[in-house]
Scaffold this motif. Structure first.
Motif, mmCIF file in Angstrom:
data_model
loop_
_atom_site.group_PDB
_atom_site.id
_atom_site.type_symbol
_atom_site.label_atom_id
_atom_site.label_comp_id
_atom_site.label_asym_id
_atom_site.label_seq_id
_atom_site.Cartn_x
_atom_site.Cartn_y
_atom_site.Cartn_z
ATOM 1 N N VAL A 1 40.697 30.231 47.234
ATOM 2 C CA VAL A 1 39.915 29.013 47.089
ATOM 3 C C VAL A 1 39.967 28.478 45.657
ATOM 4 O O VAL A 1 40.190 27.291 45.420
ATOM 5 C CB VAL A 1 38.450 29.258 47.511
ATOM 6 C CG1 VAL A 1 37.579 28.065 47.129
ATOM 7 C CG2 VAL A 1 38.372 29.496 49.007
ATOM 8 N N PHE A 2 39.771 29.385 44.699
ATOM 9 C CA PHE A 2 39.831 28.949 43.307
ATOM 10 C C PHE A 2 41.225 28.452 42.946
ATOM 11 O O PHE A 2 41.379 27.482 42.208
ATOM 12 C CB PHE A 2 39.438 30.100 42.378
ATOM 13 C CG PHE A 2 37.977 30.423 42.406
ATOM 14 C CD1 PHE A 2 37.065 29.531 42.960
ATOM 15 C CD2 PHE A 2 37.501 31.609 41.900
ATOM 16 C CE1 PHE A 2 35.718 29.823 43.006
ATOM 17 C CE2 PHE A 2 36.148 31.921 41.927
ATOM 18 C CZ PHE A 2 35.250 31.021 42.488
ATOM 19 N N GLY A 3 42.259 29.127 43.479
ATOM 20 C CA GLY A 3 43.622 28.698 43.185
ATOM 21 C C GLY A 3 43.901 27.311 43.731
ATOM 22 O O GLY A 3 44.451 26.457 43.031
ATOM 23 N N MET B 1 48.012 31.411 37.056
ATOM 24 C CA MET B 1 46.939 31.848 37.937
ATOM 25 C C MET B 1 47.278 33.182 38.593
ATOM 26 O O MET B 1 46.446 34.092 38.664
ATOM 27 C CB MET B 1 46.688 30.793 39.015
ATOM 28 C CG MET B 1 45.994 29.536 38.520
ATOM 29 S SD MET B 1 44.246 29.800 38.160
ATOM 30 C CE MET B 1 43.618 30.091 39.805
ATOM 31 N N GLY B 2 48.526 33.317 39.075
ATOM 32 C CA GLY B 2 48.921 34.561 39.727
ATOM 33 C C GLY B 2 48.875 35.745 38.776
ATOM 34 O O GLY B 2 48.342 36.802 39.105
ATOM 35 N N ALA B 3 49.441 35.543 37.570
ATOM 36 C CA ALA B 3 49.443 36.630 36.594
ATOM 37 C C ALA B 3 48.029 36.976 36.145
ATOM 38 O O ALA B 3 47.663 38.151 36.025
ATOM 39 C CB ALA B 3 50.294 36.233 35.388
ATOM 40 N N GLY B 4 47.224 35.953 35.899
ATOM 41 C CA GLY B 4 45.846 36.190 35.457
ATOM 42 C C GLY B 4 45.023 36.896 36.509
ATOM 43 O O GLY B 4 44.238 37.805 36.195
ATOM 44 N N SER C 1 43.391 40.561 36.171
ATOM 45 C CA SER C 1 41.943 40.642 36.313
ATOM 46 C C SER C 1 41.539 41.680 37.354
ATOM 47 O O SER C 1 40.705 42.557 37.099
ATOM 48 C CB SER C 1 41.380 39.268 36.699
ATOM 49 O OG SER C 1 40.004 39.346 36.990
ATOM 50 N N VAL C 2 42.138 41.600 38.546
ATOM 51 C CA VAL C 2 41.765 42.521 39.622
ATOM 52 C C VAL C 2 42.216 43.944 39.301
ATOM 53 O O VAL C 2 41.481 44.910 39.531
ATOM 54 C CB VAL C 2 42.362 42.050 40.961
ATOM 55 C CG1 VAL C 2 42.093 43.075 42.066
ATOM 56 C CG2 VAL C 2 41.760 40.704 41.353
ATOM 57 N N ARG C 3 43.427 44.090 38.748
ATOM 58 C CA ARG C 3 43.902 45.422 38.398
ATOM 59 C C ARG C 3 42.994 46.064 37.347
ATOM 60 O O ARG C 3 42.654 47.253 37.429
ATOM 61 C CB ARG C 3 45.332 45.344 37.881
ATOM 62 C CG ARG C 3 45.931 46.676 37.419
ATOM 63 C CD ARG C 3 45.919 47.714 38.546
ATOM 64 N NE ARG C 3 46.751 47.356 39.641
ATOM 65 C CZ ARG C 3 48.071 47.606 39.712
ATOM 66 N NH1 ARG C 3 48.669 48.232 38.712
ATOM 67 N NH2 ARG C 3 48.763 47.260 40.770
ATOM 68 N N SER C 4 42.562 45.284 36.359
ATOM 69 C CA SER C 4 41.676 45.810 35.321
ATOM 70 C C SER C 4 40.332 46.220 35.900
ATOM 71 O O SER C 4 39.779 47.269 35.548
ATOM 72 C CB SER C 4 41.472 44.764 34.213
ATOM 73 O OG SER C 4 42.702 44.446 33.588
ATOM 74 N N ALA D 1 46.733 38.109 43.507
ATOM 75 C CA ALA D 1 47.725 37.365 42.740
ATOM 76 C C ALA D 1 48.565 36.472 43.645
ATOM 77 O O ALA D 1 48.817 35.301 43.323
ATOM 78 C CB ALA D 1 48.620 38.335 41.971
ATOM 79 N N GLY D 2 48.987 37.034 44.783
ATOM 80 C CA GLY D 2 49.785 36.239 45.712
ATOM 81 C C GLY D 2 49.016 35.061 46.266
ATOM 82 O O GLY D 2 49.544 33.939 46.361
ATOM 83 N N SER D 3 47.763 35.305 46.654
ATOM 84 C CA SER D 3 46.937 34.214 47.166
ATOM 85 C C SER D 3 46.732 33.144 46.108
ATOM 86 O O SER D 3 46.837 31.944 46.384
ATOM 87 C CB SER D 3 45.581 34.753 47.629
ATOM 88 O OG SER D 3 45.731 35.630 48.709
ATOM 89 N N SER D 4 46.439 33.583 44.879
ATOM 90 C CA SER D 4 46.188 32.640 43.796
ATOM 91 C C SER D 4 47.427 31.793 43.517
ATOM 92 O O SER D 4 47.339 30.572 43.365
ATOM 93 C CB SER D 4 45.765 33.398 42.540
ATOM 94 O OG SER D 4 45.381 32.499 41.524
#
Length: 363
Positions: free
Chosen positions: A143-145, A185-188, A192-195, A279-282
C-alpha cells in the motif's frame, strides 16, 4: 409498539431485515466451509445466531413474509465475495456490516438482538485480526509503495511540466522517477524488515537454560535472574528455575509454566512479514503506481491534456488504495479513499506551483 396490525412501513422494514439476516447467515455458513477447527465453529455459531434473528422477523411478519425481498446491495456483495473468496477482505466487510446494525435504535428489535450484533462485531474483529496479522507486513509495503509511486511520480511529472520543458523531458523524468523510486523503496523495505527481524531474533530467548541447568550452583541459582530479566515475576521465575533444575516431578501449577515470550516473538515475526516479500511488494507496487502518471505521455499525449488525464488516473487509483485500506481496517472505504485523494492531489498541486515559480525565475 403494537405489532398485531403492522403498518406498511413496518412490514417493508421487517421484510428487509429478514432478507438481510438470511443473507448474513449464508455469508457465515459460506465462510465456515472454508475454515477448520475453532474458526469453523465460531462462524457456524454466528450463522445460528443470525437464524434466531431471522425467526424473530418471521414471527412478526406472519403471512406478510412472502414474497421474500432481495438483501441489500452490501449483503449481496458480501455473499458473492464469501462464496468466491472467503478472505480477510470478506471478514473486514462483515465486521463493518455488523457495526452498522440498526437494531439498537429500532423498537421492534429486542435488546438481546441489538446486543448480539454488537458482540458479533467483536467476534468478526477477532477473526479478521488473524488474517490482518498474516498479511500486514507485505500489505503495508504494498500500500505504501503504490501510494508513494502515485503521489511522488505525479508530483514529479507536474513539477517538470510546470517549468515549461518539453513533453519528452517530462516522460523521461517520469521513467527515471519510477525506476529510482521503485529500487529505493524495494531496497529500503528489505533493509528495514531484515533489520527488524534481526532485532527480534537477538531479543528472543534461547534454550541455553536447558543445557546449563544441570551444572548450576543450587545455592546461587542464577537461572532465576534469567527469567527475571525476561520480565517474569519472582514467583514465576523461581518456579520456572525449579522446573529446569528437575525439582518438580509434575507440573503442579501450569499457569506458572506458560512461555509468553515465545508466543510474542512468533506473533511479531508473523506481523512483520518477510524481508524479500516486503521488498518485492514495495518494488512492484511502487512501479505500478508510478507508471500511472506517465501513461498519457507514453501514449503520445502532450501539454495540459496529458497532465489532466494523469491527474484523473492517479485520482482514481488513490481512491482505490484508500478504499482497500478502509475495507481492511473496518473503516469507511469512501472516507479513506477521499483522504488519500486529498493528500495526493495536495502534494501534486504544491509541486506544480513550485514548478511554475521555478520556471518563471529561471526563464
Amino acid at each position: 409498539m403494537s405489532t398485531s396490525n403492522p403498518s406498511p412501513a413496518q412490514i417493508k422494514r421487517w421484510r428487509q431485515y429478514l432478507a438481510d439476516e438470511r443473507a448474513e447467515a449464508a455469508v457465515y455458513r459460506d465462510l465456515a466451509k472454508r475454515r477448520t477447527g475453532e474458526e469453523k465453529t465460531i462462524l457456524t455459531a454466528l450463522a445460528a445466531a443470525e437464524g434466531r434473528h431471522e425467526q424473530h422477523w418471521l414471527n412478526l411478519l406472519g403471512d406478510h413474509a412472502h414474497p421474500p425481498l432481495r438483501p441489500s446491495v452490501r449483503n449481496q456483495l458480501l455473499g458473492l465475495l464469501a462464496r468466491r473468496f472467503g478472505s480477510v477482505f470478506v471478514l473486514a466487510l462483515a465486521q463493518r456490516a455488523e457495526s452498522r446494525s440498526p437494531y439498537a435504535s429500532d423498537a421492534d428489535a429486542t435488546d438481546a438482538m441489538a446486543a448480539d450484533e454488537s458482540i458479533h462485531e467483536e467476534v468478526i474483529r477477532g477473526l479478521a485480526a488473524r488474517g490482518r496479522n498474516r498479511l500486514s507486513g507485505s500489505f503495508r509495503a504494498a500500500v505504501f509503495g503504490a501510494n508513494d509511486g502515485l503521489v511522488s511520480n505525479l508530483s514529479l511529472v507536474m513539477g517538470m511540466a510546470a517549468t515549461g520543458v518539453g513533453s519528452q523531458v517530462v516522460l523521461f523524468s517520469g521513467i527515471a522517477g519510477l525506476l529510482a523510486g521503485a529500487l529505493s523503496m524495494g531496497a529500503g523495505e528489505f533493509v528495514s524488515v531484515r533489520s527488524q527481524r534481526e532485532l527480534l531474533d537477538a531479543s528472543q530467548p534461547t534454550q541455553i537454560t536447558l543445557s546449563a541447568a544441570a551444572s548450576l550452583d543450587l545455592e546461587n541459582n542464577e537461572l532465576v535472574l534469567v527469567y527475571l530479566a525476561r520480565g517474569m515475576s519472582r514467583d514465576v521465575a523461581e518456579h520456572r528455575a525449579a522446573e529446569r533444575m528437575g525439582q518438580f516431578s509434575c507440573d503442579c501449577d501450569p499457569s506458572l509454566s506458560l512461555q509468553p515470550e515465545q508466543f510474542e516473538a512468533t506473533n511479531s515475526h508473523e506481523t512483520l512479514g518477510t524481508a524479500w516479500g516486503a521488498a518485492g511488494s514495495s518494488f512492484c507496487f511502487f512501479a505500478s503506481g508510478a507508471i500511472i502518471p506517465i501513461l498519457p505521455f507514453l501514449f503520445g499525449m502532450t501539454g495540459m491534456g496529458a497532465l489532466v488525464l494523469a491527474c484523473v488516473l492517479v485520482g482514481i487509483a488513490l481512491l482505490g488504495t484508500g478504499a482497500v485500506v478502509g475495507l481492511l481496517s473496518g473503516a469507511s472505504p469512501l472516507w479513506r479513499g477521499l483522504r488519500q485523494l486529498a493528500i495526493g492531489m495536495g502534494a501534486a498541486a504544491a509541486t506544480y506551483l513550485l514548478g511554475l515559480l521555478f520556471g518563471t525565475v529561471v526563464g
